[in-house]
Design an enzyme around this catalytic site. Structure first.
Site, mmCIF file in Angstrom:
data_model
loop_
_atom_site.group_PDB
_atom_site.id
_atom_site.type_symbol
_atom_site.label_atom_id
_atom_site.label_comp_id
_atom_site.label_asym_id
_atom_site.label_seq_id
_atom_site.Cartn_x
_atom_site.Cartn_y
_atom_site.Cartn_z
ATOM 1 N N ASP A 1 0.849 -1.194 0.000
ATOM 2 C CA ASP A 1 0.000 0.000 0.000
ATOM 3 C C ASP A 1 0.884 1.243 0.000
ATOM 4 O OD1 ASP A 1 -1.727 2.210 0.947
ATOM 5 O OD2 ASP A 1 -3.198 0.634 1.310
ATOM 6 N N ILE A 2 0.565 2.190 -0.850
ATOM 7 C CA ILE A 2 1.391 3.392 -1.021
ATOM 8 C C ILE A 2 1.282 4.344 0.195
ATOM 9 C CG2 ILE A 2 -0.251 4.919 -2.216
ATOM 10 C CD1 ILE A 2 3.387 4.255 -3.295
ATOM 11 N N ASN B 1 -12.957 -2.823 2.928
ATOM 12 C CA ASN B 1 -14.022 -1.826 2.985
ATOM 13 C C ASN B 1 -14.845 -1.911 1.708
ATOM 14 O OD1 ASN B 1 -12.834 -0.824 5.390
ATOM 15 N ND2 ASN B 1 -11.432 0.429 4.198
ATOM 16 N N GLN C 1 -14.582 2.889 1.869
ATOM 17 C CA GLN C 1 -13.877 2.446 0.655
ATOM 18 C C GLN C 1 -13.516 3.677 -0.167
ATOM 19 O OE1 GLN C 1 -16.063 -0.223 -1.961
ATOM 20 N NE2 GLN C 1 -14.201 -0.743 -3.119
ATOM 21 N N HIS D 1 -10.477 -4.960 -2.768
ATOM 22 C CA HIS D 1 -9.152 -5.204 -2.188
ATOM 23 C C HIS D 1 -9.288 -5.554 -0.717
ATOM 24 C CE1 HIS D 1 -10.020 -0.898 -1.815
ATOM 25 N NE2 HIS D 1 -9.385 -0.949 -0.653
ATOM 26 N N PHE D 2 -8.322 -6.319 -0.253
ATOM 27 C CA PHE D 2 -8.212 -6.651 1.172
ATOM 28 C C PHE D 2 -6.895 -6.099 1.684
ATOM 29 C CE2 PHE D 2 -11.666 -9.609 2.215
ATOM 30 C CZ PHE D 2 -12.233 -9.742 0.959
ATOM 31 N N HIS D 3 -6.962 -5.369 2.795
ATOM 32 C CA HIS D 3 -5.753 -4.863 3.440
ATOM 33 C C HIS D 3 -5.182 -5.953 4.346
ATOM 34 C CE1 HIS D 3 -6.511 -0.430 2.785
ATOM 35 N NE2 HIS D 3 -7.738 -0.884 2.617
HETATM 36 P P1 5GP Z 1 -9.668 1.763 0.887
HETATM 37 O O1 5GP Z 1 -9.768 3.047 1.659
HETATM 38 O O2 5GP Z 1 -10.423 1.854 -0.421
HETATM 39 O O3 5GP Z 1 -10.018 0.562 1.690
HETATM 40 O O4 5GP Z 1 -8.131 1.568 0.566
HETATM 41 C C1 5GP Z 1 -7.515 2.000 -0.600
HETATM 42 C C2 5GP Z 1 -6.039 1.895 -0.366
HETATM 43 O O5 5GP Z 1 -5.383 1.995 -1.612
HETATM 44 C C3 5GP Z 1 -5.469 3.023 0.524
HETATM 45 O O6 5GP Z 1 -4.865 2.464 1.676
HETATM 46 C C4 5GP Z 1 -4.457 3.714 -0.386
HETATM 47 O O7 5GP Z 1 -3.284 4.076 0.294
HETATM 48 C C5 5GP Z 1 -4.180 2.666 -1.427
HETATM 49 N N1 5GP Z 1 -3.788 3.216 -2.716
HETATM 50 C C6 5GP Z 1 -4.446 4.176 -3.409
HETATM 51 N N2 5GP Z 1 -3.810 4.435 -4.572
HETATM 52 C C7 5GP Z 1 -2.744 3.595 -4.607
HETATM 53 C C8 5GP Z 1 -1.706 3.375 -5.567
HETATM 54 O O8 5GP Z 1 -1.628 4.019 -6.607
HETATM 55 N N3 5GP Z 1 -0.788 2.433 -5.270
HETATM 56 C C9 5GP Z 1 -0.838 1.705 -4.116
HETATM 57 N N4 5GP Z 1 0.128 0.812 -3.915
HETATM 58 N N5 5GP Z 1 -1.798 1.880 -3.198
HETATM 59 C C10 5GP Z 1 -2.737 2.821 -3.436
#
Ligand code: 5GP
Ligand code: ZN
Length: 133
Positions: free
Chosen positions: A30-31, A86, A93, A99-101
């Site tokens: 995750d970035i 999420n 989300q 996606h799964f963290h």
């Molecule tokens: P969400 O909030 O949808 O559950 O999580 C999305 C996740 O994607 C966030 O933790 C965010 O840091 C990650 N993310 C968003 N854009 C990128 C990207 O371009 N590359 C990577 N590696 N992670 C990303």
């Protein structure tokens, strides 16, 4: 999905730090990491979230997730991990590709989730269960 960042990552059209790949799923760092090795596991095909992913594809994501956790256990000695997904805006989300963290956790890392419990819902359980009939 041309504008989806996770589709681009899956197709290797955007940079990512790939941890694992199978035919149907992949995992990358995750970035915006909240801990070391905070990882996202996705399906290579585009699905928005848990509501539209077919069972077979979800299974492929779960298999990849298990492989990554196993890898981190073997190589890093990982013992504590939170796995979060999420689905939907109100559920926080932000990227609308399933996606799964995988969030490795350490005692005292300050990342504890604060759940707000609602004991007043307990008397409504009978009614809640009957809503599903
Ligand atoms: P969400 O909030 O949808 O559950 O999580 C999305 C996740 O994607 C966030 O933790 C965010 O840091 C990650 N993310 C968003 N854009 C990128 C990207 O371009 N590359 C990577 N590696 N992670 C990303
Ligand atoms: Zn996508």
């Amino acid at each position: 999905m041309d504008n989806c960042i996770f589709c681009k990552i899956a197709r290797n059209e955007a940079k990512s730090w790939r941890i694992f790949e199978s035919e149907k799923a992949c995992a990358f760092l995750d970035i915006n990491p909240i801990s070391e090795f905070h990882t996202l596991v996705i399906s290579k095909n585009h699905y928005v979230n848990i509501f539209d992913v077919p069972e077979e594809e979800l299974l492929e994501i779960m298999k990849a997730l298990k492989k990554v956790v196993q890898l981190y256990e073997d190589k890093l000695g990982l013992k504590d991990v939170q796995i979060i997904s999420n689905s939907g805006r109100a559920a926080q989300q932000d990227v609308f590709h399933i996606h799964f963290h995988i969030i490795p956790r350490k005692k005292g890392d300050g990342n504890n989730l604060k759940w707000i419990t609602h004991p007043e819902f307990v008397p409504k359980f009978d009614e809640m269960v009957s809503q599903l009939k």
